[in-house]
Design a protein around this motif. Structure first.
Motif, PDB file in Angstrom:
ATOM      1  N   GLU A 164       1.589  14.358  -4.155  1.00  0.00           N
ATOM      2  CA  GLU A 164       0.245  13.792  -4.269  1.00  0.00           C
ATOM      3  C   GLU A 164      -0.195  13.804  -5.734  1.00  0.00           C
ATOM      4  OE1 GLU A 164      -2.181  16.119  -1.706  1.00  0.00           O
ATOM      5  OE2 GLU A 164      -1.764  14.883   0.061  1.00  0.00           O
ATOM      6  N   ALA A 165      -1.022  12.820  -6.118  1.00  0.00           N
ATOM      7  CA  ALA A 165      -1.474  12.715  -7.504  1.00  0.00           C
ATOM      8  C   ALA A 165      -2.845  12.048  -7.545  1.00  0.00           C
ATOM      9  CB  ALA A 165      -0.474  11.926  -8.347  1.00  0.00           C
ATOM     10  N   GLU A 166      -3.501  12.156  -8.707  1.00  0.00           N
ATOM     11  CA  GLU A 166      -4.800  11.500  -8.920  1.00  0.00           C
ATOM     12  C   GLU A 166      -4.827  10.973 -10.349  1.00  0.00           C
ATOM     13  OE1 GLU A 166      -9.623  12.389  -8.601  1.00  0.00           O
ATOM     14  OE2 GLU A 166      -8.160  13.904  -7.977  1.00  0.00           O
ATOM     15  N   TRP A 167      -5.337   9.739 -10.493  1.00  0.00           N
ATOM     16  CA  TRP A 167      -5.380   9.098 -11.807  1.00  0.00           C
ATOM     17  C   TRP A 167      -6.809   8.643 -12.093  1.00  0.00           C
ATOM     18  CZ3 TRP A 167      -1.651   7.685  -8.071  1.00  0.00           C
ATOM     19  CH2 TRP A 167      -0.376   8.216  -8.298  1.00  0.00           C
ATOM     20  N   HIS A 168      -7.042   8.214 -13.350  1.00  0.00           N
ATOM     21  CA  HIS A 168      -8.394   7.847 -13.783  1.00  0.00           C
ATOM     22  C   HIS A 168      -8.606   6.337 -13.848  1.00  0.00           C
ATOM     23  CE1 HIS A 168      -9.557  11.975 -14.840  1.00  0.00           C
ATOM     24  NE2 HIS A 168      -8.314  12.115 -15.256  1.00  0.00           N
ATOM     25  N   ASP A 169      -7.583   5.556 -13.607  1.00  0.00           N
ATOM     26  CA  ASP A 169      -7.770   4.106 -13.578  1.00  0.00           C
ATOM     27  C   ASP A 169      -6.600   3.489 -12.825  1.00  0.00           C
ATOM     28  OD1 ASP A 169      -5.689   4.368 -15.326  1.00  0.00           O
ATOM     29  OD2 ASP A 169      -6.529   3.089 -16.887  1.00  0.00           O
ATOM     30  N   THR A 170      -6.641   2.162 -12.702  1.00  0.00           N
ATOM     31  CA  THR A 170      -5.643   1.470 -11.886  1.00  0.00           C
ATOM     32  C   THR A 170      -4.280   1.371 -12.554  1.00  0.00           C
ATOM     33  OG1 THR A 170      -6.427  -0.644 -12.767  1.00  0.00           O
ATOM     34  CG2 THR A 170      -7.388   0.113 -10.695  1.00  0.00           C
ATOM     35  N   VAL A 184     -11.864   4.368 -12.753  1.00  0.00           N
ATOM     36  CA  VAL A 184     -12.251   4.856 -11.438  1.00  0.00           C
ATOM     37  C   VAL A 184     -11.208   5.861 -10.982  1.00  0.00           C
ATOM     38  CG1 VAL A 184     -11.075   2.922 -10.297  1.00  0.00           C
ATOM     39  CG2 VAL A 184     -12.841   4.211  -9.061  1.00  0.00           C
ATOM     40  N   ALA A 185     -11.669   6.950 -10.371  1.00  0.00           N
ATOM     41  CA  ALA A 185     -10.736   7.966  -9.879  1.00  0.00           C
ATOM     42  C   ALA A 185      -9.969   7.423  -8.690  1.00  0.00           C
ATOM     43  CB  ALA A 185     -11.487   9.234  -9.495  1.00  0.00           C
ATOM     44  N   HIS A 203       4.702   5.098  -8.583  1.00  0.00           N
ATOM     45  CA  HIS A 203       3.332   5.550  -8.403  1.00  0.00           C
ATOM     46  C   HIS A 203       2.635   4.537  -7.507  1.00  0.00           C
ATOM     47  CE1 HIS A 203       3.108   8.193 -12.285  1.00  0.00           C
ATOM     48  NE2 HIS A 203       4.222   8.366 -11.598  1.00  0.00           N
ATOM     49  N   VAL A 204       2.105   5.008  -6.378  1.00  0.00           N
ATOM     50  CA  VAL A 204       1.497   4.098  -5.402  1.00  0.00           C
ATOM     51  C   VAL A 204       0.122   4.627  -5.024  1.00  0.00           C
ATOM     52  CG1 VAL A 204       3.741   3.382  -4.503  1.00  0.00           C
ATOM     53  CG2 VAL A 204       2.559   5.303  -3.438  1.00  0.00           C
ATOM     54  N   ALA A 205      -0.798   3.692  -4.666  1.00  0.00           N
ATOM     55  CA  ALA A 205      -2.160   4.077  -4.278  1.00  0.00           C
ATOM     56  C   ALA A 205      -2.812   2.932  -3.544  1.00  0.00           C
ATOM     57  CB  ALA A 205      -2.979   4.467  -5.498  1.00  0.00           C
ATOM     58  N   ASN A 206      -3.858   3.293  -2.790  1.00  0.00           N
ATOM     59  CA  ASN A 206      -4.731   2.311  -2.149  1.00  0.00           C
ATOM     60  C   ASN A 206      -6.053   2.309  -2.889  1.00  0.00           C
ATOM     61  OD1 ASN A 206      -3.248   1.143  -0.030  1.00  0.00           O
ATOM     62  ND2 ASN A 206      -3.549   2.936   1.273  1.00  0.00           N
ATOM     63  N   ASN A 207      -6.393   1.202  -3.534  1.00  0.00           N
ATOM     64  CA  ASN A 207      -7.650   1.063  -4.255  1.00  0.00           C
ATOM     65  C   ASN A 207      -8.560   0.151  -3.452  1.00  0.00           C
ATOM     66  OD1 ASN A 207      -9.638   1.150  -6.207  1.00  0.00           O
ATOM     67  ND2 ASN A 207      -8.717  -0.481  -7.443  1.00  0.00           N
ATOM     68  N   GLY A 208      -9.213   0.776  -2.465  1.00  0.00           N
ATOM     69  CA  GLY A 208     -10.010  -0.052  -1.565  1.00  0.00           C
ATOM     70  C   GLY A 208      -9.076  -0.881  -0.699  1.00  0.00           C
ATOM     71  N   GLU A 209      -9.245  -2.193  -0.749  1.00  0.00           N
ATOM     72  CA  GLU A 209      -8.380  -3.085   0.009  1.00  0.00           C
ATOM     73  C   GLU A 209      -7.111  -3.446  -0.749  1.00  0.00           C
ATOM     74  OE1 GLU A 209     -10.667  -6.474   1.024  1.00  0.00           O
ATOM     75  OE2 GLU A 209     -12.048  -5.383   2.362  1.00  0.00           O
ATOM     76  N   ASP A 210      -7.029  -3.077  -2.014  1.00  0.00           N
ATOM     77  CA  ASP A 210      -5.871  -3.424  -2.830  1.00  0.00           C
ATOM     78  C   ASP A 210      -4.838  -2.307  -2.784  1.00  0.00           C
ATOM     79  OD1 ASP A 210      -7.197  -5.747  -3.564  1.00  0.00           O
ATOM     80  OD2 ASP A 210      -8.150  -4.773  -5.304  1.00  0.00           O
TER      81      ASP A 210
END
Length: 350
Positions: A164-170, A184-185, A203-210
């Motif tokens: 698991e990870a957390e970033w500060h932008d897309t 955005v976090a 590196h993968v993430a869900n940014n809302g619907e994206d």
């Protein structure tokens, strides 16, 4: 002349009487000695009998007295012989006085203290730590990451690890990226794929619907440089805000001025966020915000032709780099752009 048979001359009688007396005395002495010996034996036996019949006191258990420091009487000095003249009879006063030693008080039997049982310590239970479960990645993100590897010609890949990870932008720390990269976090996952000796890191993430899937295997992955513009530029003391746009001639034209304290505070609150920088490509900005502070005017440049979330400036903190602007700033600036045409960059010089 014939002498009668029973005639004893006086001399003969006298001679016969002496041995007889001697024998009588000897017998008397033996009898007296025997009587004395019998008397001695009787007295000795009588004393033995008295000792045997005298009852012996049965010893009783007595409490052990607590030793006390009994003061010892100091004996009076004994007069030395030199204190009397030679030949003078010893007087009763010359006798060494016997010290008067006080009787040692016998302590009363002390009751035995009640013994308190020592509690048995309770063993401390140490729970066995549960193994950390492997984070579950949304199946579609994993499928899309595998699809990117299939496009590169790798099919039989396995998941080696998930983190698991957390970033500060897309950019997900795999920059630089171009266009629409707001500050955005974002929480996501780092998936490591493996095939034989080859490994790939996504590196993968869900940014809302994206959905954001970035192959970071060959990207310059590094810790994001974070800055808070409100703290770095001391914007909390700003009293006025001027919104300007580029005029295409290297200068700026004023679009709006905000002097209302609550309205200025809204812009300051919107910028009070950690902004990542040095993870995007540079572009030429067309708008700027000028904050009037006690330390002077602090300018923030933003908006590129293809990236409305690009932010930067001339302050040394940027180190000739740019970052991602918060979405909240775009919402506050939108009313100023309502009656304005979309900004356009000046043409490249020939």
């Amino acid at each position: 002349m014939k002498t009668p048979d029973n005639y004893n001359p006086p001399s003969l009688r006298s001679a016969n009487r002496i041995p007889r007396i001697v024998r009588i005395l000897a017998v008397a002495l033996v009898l007296i000695a025997l009587a004395g010996f019998i008397f001695f034996l009787a007295n000795w036996a009588n004393s033995r009998d008295r000792q045997e019949i005298i009852p012996t006191a049965t010893p009783t258990a007595t409490a052990t007295p607590i030793p006390t420091n009994t003061p010892t009487a100091s004996p009076l000095p004994t007069p030395t012989p030199e204190s009397r003249s030679e030949g003078e009879p010893r007087k009763p006063d010359d006798a060494s006085p016997t010290p008067n030693i006080p009787d040692t008080p016998v302590p009363n039997p002390t009751a035995a203290p009640t013994r308190t049982p020592t509690p048995t310590p309770t063993p401390t239970y140490t729970p066995t730590p549960s193994p950390t479960p492997t984070p579950e990645v949304p199946i579609m993100l994993e499928i899309r990451a595998r699809g990117a590897l299939i496009d590169l010609g790798f099919r039989d890949v396995a998941v080696a690890s998930v983190q698991e990870a957390e970033w500060h932008d897309t950019s997900l720390a795999c920059g630089p990226v171009e266009g629409n990269n707001p500050a955005v976090a974002i929480k996501g996952w780092i998936i490591t794929f493996q095939q034989n000796d080859d490994t790939w890191k996504f590196h993968v993430a869900n940014n809302g619907e994206d959905e954001i899937i970035i192959n970071c295997t060959d990207a310059p992955v590094k810790d994001q440089n974070i800055v808070n513009l409100v703290e770095a530029l001391k914007l909390r003391n700003a009293s006025k805000l001027t919104f300007s746009r580029g005029n295409g001639e290297g200068g700026y034209s004023t679009v709006g001025i905000v002097e209302d304290a609550p309205a200025v505070a809204e812009f300051i609150d919107a910028l009070d966020i950690s902004i990542p920088i040095e993870n995007t490509e540079l572009c030429e900005t067309t708008f700027k915000l000028d904050f009037a502070t006690p330390d002077g005017t602090q300018s923030i440049h933003f908006f590129c032709e293809d990236d409305w979330f690009r932010i930067g400036g001339e302050h040394p903190l940027w180190n000739e780099a740019q970052g991602a602007m918060p979405r909240s700033i775009l919402d506050l600036i939108s009313p100023f752009l309502a009656a304005q045409p979309m900004p356009s960059l000046p043409p490249d010089p020939e």
